[in-house]
Design a protein around this motif. Structure first.
Motif, mmCIF file in Angstrom:
data_model
loop_
_atom_site.group_PDB
_atom_site.id
_atom_site.type_symbol
_atom_site.label_atom_id
_atom_site.label_comp_id
_atom_site.label_asym_id
_atom_site.label_seq_id
_atom_site.Cartn_x
_atom_site.Cartn_y
_atom_site.Cartn_z
ATOM 1 N N VAL A 19 2.913 10.519 -9.332
ATOM 2 C CA VAL A 19 2.221 10.828 -10.580
ATOM 3 C C VAL A 19 1.409 12.115 -10.445
ATOM 4 O O VAL A 19 1.393 12.961 -11.343
ATOM 5 C CB VAL A 19 1.312 9.651 -10.991
ATOM 6 C CG1 VAL A 19 0.410 10.044 -12.157
ATOM 7 C CG2 VAL A 19 2.149 8.440 -11.362
ATOM 8 N N VAL A 20 0.734 12.295 -9.294
ATOM 9 C CA VAL A 20 -0.062 13.503 -9.070
ATOM 10 C C VAL A 20 0.832 14.745 -9.068
ATOM 11 O O VAL A 20 0.516 15.769 -9.695
ATOM 12 C CB VAL A 20 -0.852 13.395 -7.752
ATOM 13 C CG1 VAL A 20 -1.488 14.730 -7.391
ATOM 14 C CG2 VAL A 20 -1.916 12.314 -7.865
ATOM 15 N N ILE A 21 1.970 14.656 -8.372
ATOM 16 C CA ILE A 21 2.896 15.796 -8.317
ATOM 17 C C ILE A 21 3.447 16.097 -9.701
ATOM 18 O O ILE A 21 3.524 17.258 -10.127
ATOM 19 C CB ILE A 21 4.029 15.518 -7.317
ATOM 20 C CG1 ILE A 21 3.471 15.440 -5.890
ATOM 21 C CG2 ILE A 21 5.103 16.594 -7.401
ATOM 22 C CD1 ILE A 21 4.504 15.038 -4.857
ATOM 23 N N PHE A 22 3.818 15.034 -10.439
ATOM 24 C CA PHE A 22 4.373 15.227 -11.776
ATOM 25 C C PHE A 22 3.349 15.859 -12.704
ATOM 26 O O PHE A 22 3.668 16.747 -13.504
ATOM 27 C CB PHE A 22 4.845 13.889 -12.333
ATOM 28 C CG PHE A 22 5.469 13.994 -13.693
ATOM 29 C CD1 PHE A 22 6.776 14.416 -13.840
ATOM 30 C CD2 PHE A 22 4.746 13.689 -14.838
ATOM 31 C CE1 PHE A 22 7.358 14.522 -15.094
ATOM 32 C CE2 PHE A 22 5.299 13.786 -16.092
ATOM 33 C CZ PHE A 22 6.621 14.204 -16.216
ATOM 34 N N THR A 23 2.087 15.402 -12.598
ATOM 35 C CA THR A 23 1.036 15.954 -13.451
ATOM 36 C C THR A 23 0.754 17.419 -13.112
ATOM 37 O O THR A 23 0.575 18.254 -14.002
ATOM 38 C CB THR A 23 -0.251 15.126 -13.313
ATOM 39 O OG1 THR A 23 0.042 13.755 -13.613
ATOM 40 C CG2 THR A 23 -1.325 15.632 -14.258
ATOM 41 N N ALA A 24 0.708 17.715 -11.808
ATOM 42 C CA ALA A 24 0.404 19.088 -11.392
ATOM 43 C C ALA A 24 1.510 20.063 -11.792
ATOM 44 O O ALA A 24 1.237 21.217 -12.113
ATOM 45 C CB ALA A 24 0.176 19.136 -9.888
ATOM 46 N N ALA A 76 0.823 -1.207 0.000
ATOM 47 C CA ALA A 76 0.000 0.000 0.000
ATOM 48 C C ALA A 76 0.859 1.260 0.000
ATOM 49 O O ALA A 76 0.541 2.248 -0.680
ATOM 50 C CB ALA A 76 -0.930 -0.004 1.215
ATOM 51 N N ALA A 77 1.970 1.226 0.753
ATOM 52 C CA ALA A 77 2.867 2.391 0.797
ATOM 53 C C ALA A 77 3.510 2.636 -0.562
ATOM 54 O O ALA A 77 3.637 3.784 -1.010
ATOM 55 C CB ALA A 77 3.933 2.184 1.866
ATOM 56 N N ILE A 78 3.899 1.552 -1.257
ATOM 57 C CA ILE A 78 4.516 1.697 -2.578
ATOM 58 C C ILE A 78 3.506 2.271 -3.569
ATOM 59 O O ILE A 78 3.817 3.190 -4.339
ATOM 60 C CB ILE A 78 5.065 0.340 -3.064
ATOM 61 C CG1 ILE A 78 6.237 -0.100 -2.179
ATOM 62 C CG2 ILE A 78 5.495 0.428 -4.524
ATOM 63 C CD1 ILE A 78 6.754 -1.485 -2.499
ATOM 64 N N VAL A 79 2.294 1.734 -3.557
ATOM 65 C CA VAL A 79 1.255 2.223 -4.473
ATOM 66 C C VAL A 79 0.929 3.685 -4.178
ATOM 67 O O VAL A 79 0.795 4.514 -5.098
ATOM 68 C CB VAL A 79 -0.002 1.349 -4.360
ATOM 69 C CG1 VAL A 79 -1.151 1.965 -5.166
ATOM 70 C CG2 VAL A 79 0.275 -0.060 -4.854
ATOM 71 N N LEU A 80 0.817 4.030 -2.884
ATOM 72 C CA LEU A 80 0.516 5.406 -2.504
ATOM 73 C C LEU A 80 1.636 6.353 -2.944
ATOM 74 O O LEU A 80 1.364 7.465 -3.438
ATOM 75 C CB LEU A 80 0.309 5.506 -0.997
ATOM 76 C CG LEU A 80 -0.058 6.886 -0.440
ATOM 77 C CD1 LEU A 80 -1.374 7.363 -1.044
ATOM 78 C CD2 LEU A 80 -0.145 6.849 1.079
ATOM 79 N N ALA A 81 2.891 5.911 -2.791
ATOM 80 C CA ALA A 81 4.022 6.743 -3.212
ATOM 81 C C ALA A 81 4.010 6.957 -4.720
ATOM 82 O O ALA A 81 4.272 8.065 -5.206
ATOM 83 C CB ALA A 81 5.334 6.104 -2.775
ATOM 84 N N MET A 82 3.694 5.897 -5.483
ATOM 85 C CA MET A 82 3.648 6.025 -6.940
ATOM 86 C C MET A 82 2.517 6.962 -7.370
ATOM 87 O O MET A 82 2.699 7.799 -8.262
ATOM 88 C CB MET A 82 3.471 4.646 -7.573
ATOM 89 C CG MET A 82 4.665 3.717 -7.388
ATOM 90 S SD MET A 82 4.397 2.079 -8.098
ATOM 91 C CE MET A 82 4.226 2.484 -9.826
ATOM 92 N N VAL A 83 1.345 6.812 -6.728
ATOM 93 C CA VAL A 83 0.221 7.695 -7.057
ATOM 94 C C VAL A 83 0.556 9.141 -6.724
ATOM 95 O O VAL A 83 0.280 10.063 -7.506
ATOM 96 C CB VAL A 83 -1.048 7.236 -6.317
ATOM 97 C CG1 VAL A 83 -2.169 8.265 -6.469
ATOM 98 C CG2 VAL A 83 -1.506 5.878 -6.818
ATOM 99 N N LEU A 84 1.173 9.357 -5.562
ATOM 100 C CA LEU A 84 1.554 10.705 -5.166
ATOM 101 C C LEU A 84 2.573 11.297 -6.133
ATOM 102 O O LEU A 84 2.495 12.480 -6.489
ATOM 103 C CB LEU A 84 2.126 10.683 -3.743
ATOM 104 C CG LEU A 84 2.500 12.035 -3.129
ATOM 105 C CD1 LEU A 84 1.273 12.930 -3.020
ATOM 106 C CD2 LEU A 84 3.143 11.843 -1.750
#
Length: 359
Positions: free
Chosen positions: A38-43, A28-36
């Motif tokens: 991607v969100v930062i990169f997109t923003a 869950a921590a790995i998935v959350l880090a990847m999602v975060l």
């Protein structure tokens, strides 16, 4: 009397539920880090691509500097020469006929858009499922507004100043990085454990080398496309042959789709002079594509390994949809660096090497 023998106590086994909970939390921590991430990169995509563009330009500066160093110049003199020549290539054309070139390009865009609208209306009159009004509006939104290129309206001025400001930010970031590349490389390597630093430094060096070689190969291809296009269009008497050849050479920087867009512009510009000229322009475009496929690309691939075409096109489409024109333009060099990092740090170091192809 014998002493009692100490019997070792076996370690307590970790309950299966504890192992499952640990793995679940880790995943869950790995998935959350990847999602975060991607969100930062997109923003902040524009900032990231601006920084990557500066790294790309810095790689070009370093490659040119190394060529000058082979003549015996010290590194500081070679890099200073590259910087001064670059600034001269930017300033001199602007001072010497820059506005006239912009006006000619404005007229060229107007002619291309008019011919596209005329062609679409003709197709609609033939009964093809084309809506001329809707498609004309789409073309209006896709093509630059020629009047905006030379307009003194406040919106155009602020837009131009914003683009100019981003360009100079990119330029000076590239100059700073190219002047002291070791400073930034060592700072990044210092973030890793000591036993990993030598390997990380080697991979970063390989990534920079891959980027320089990719740029060198692409530059050769662009120069060849520009030269052949200019000669061919001039030979058939095409108006604005230099500008059309220039856009063909610049669009060659974008693999797969760039040459196609350049060819469409050339044919539409030929329609402004008649159907015969459009057919001649189509012939020149076919020759250009033949030279690019059989001469320019093989020469360019001698400098760098070619990326799979399906991967190139897929990444361009995804980056174009997510991040716009800047993402579309920088997608391929970004993937070229990413492929090197993944191959060396994951495929080689973690998995033990790539699968050997039987073909």
């Amino acid at each position: 009397m014998s002493l009692p023998v100490a019997v070792p106590v076996p370690p307590a086994e970790t309950p299966p539920t504890a192992n499952f909970a640990y793995r679940t939390v880790t995943a869950a921590a790995i998935v959350l880090a990847m999602v975060l991430l991607v969100v930062i990169f997109t923003a902040a995509a524009s900032a990231f691509f601006l920084i990557f563009g500066s790294l790309l330009l810095a790689a070009i500066f370093c490659g040119l500097g190394r060529l000058l160093q082979r003549t015996g110049l010290p590194r500081w003199a070679a890099m200073l020469t590259v910087f001064l020549v670059t600034l001269a290539l930017i300033i001199v054309p602007v001072l010497w006929g820059g506005l006239a070139v912009v006006q000619q390009f404005s007229q060229l865009l107007s002619g291309v858009r008019d011919q596209a609208n005329t062609l679409l209306k003709s197709l609609a009159d033939l009964g093809l499922p084309v809506s001329p009004d809707t498609t004309a509006n789409d073309l209006e939104s896709m093509l630059p507004n020629p009047s905006g290129l030379v307009s003194s309206a406040g919106k155009a001025v602020f837009s131009a100043l914003g683009g100019l400001g981003n360009f100079f930010v990119l330029l000076f970031l590239a100059i700073f990085i190219a002047w002291q590349p070791g400073l930034y490389r060592d700072g990044l390597v210092s973030l890793f454990p000591k036993e990993k630093r030598a390997r990380i430094a080697d991979v970063l060096e390989q990534s920079a080398h891959s980027l320089i070689m990719w740029v060198a190969g692409d530059a050769i291809s662009m120069a060849m496309i520009f030269s052949i296009s200019w000669v061919g269009l001039w030979a058939i008497g095409m108006d604005n042959a230099f500008l059309l050849a220039l856009q063909a050479g610049l669009l060659a920087f974008i693999p797969t789709l760039g040459p196609f867009v350049a060819g469409v512009v050339i044919v539409l510009a030929g329609l402004a002079q008649g159907v015969d000229m459009a057919l001649w322009a189509l012939g020149v475009y076919v020759v250009i594509q033949g030279v690019e496929s059989n001469v320019a690309q093989p020469v360019a691939q001698r400098f760098t390994s070619a990326l799979p075409p399906a991967l190139t096109l897929s990444v361009q489409i995804i980056f174009g949809l997510l991040f716009g024109l800047l993402g579309f333009v920088l997608a391929v060099p970004f993937v070229a660096v990413l492929v090197t990092l993944v191959r060396e740090l994951y495929v080689v170091d973690v998995l033990g090497g790539p699968v050997e192809s039987a073909e």
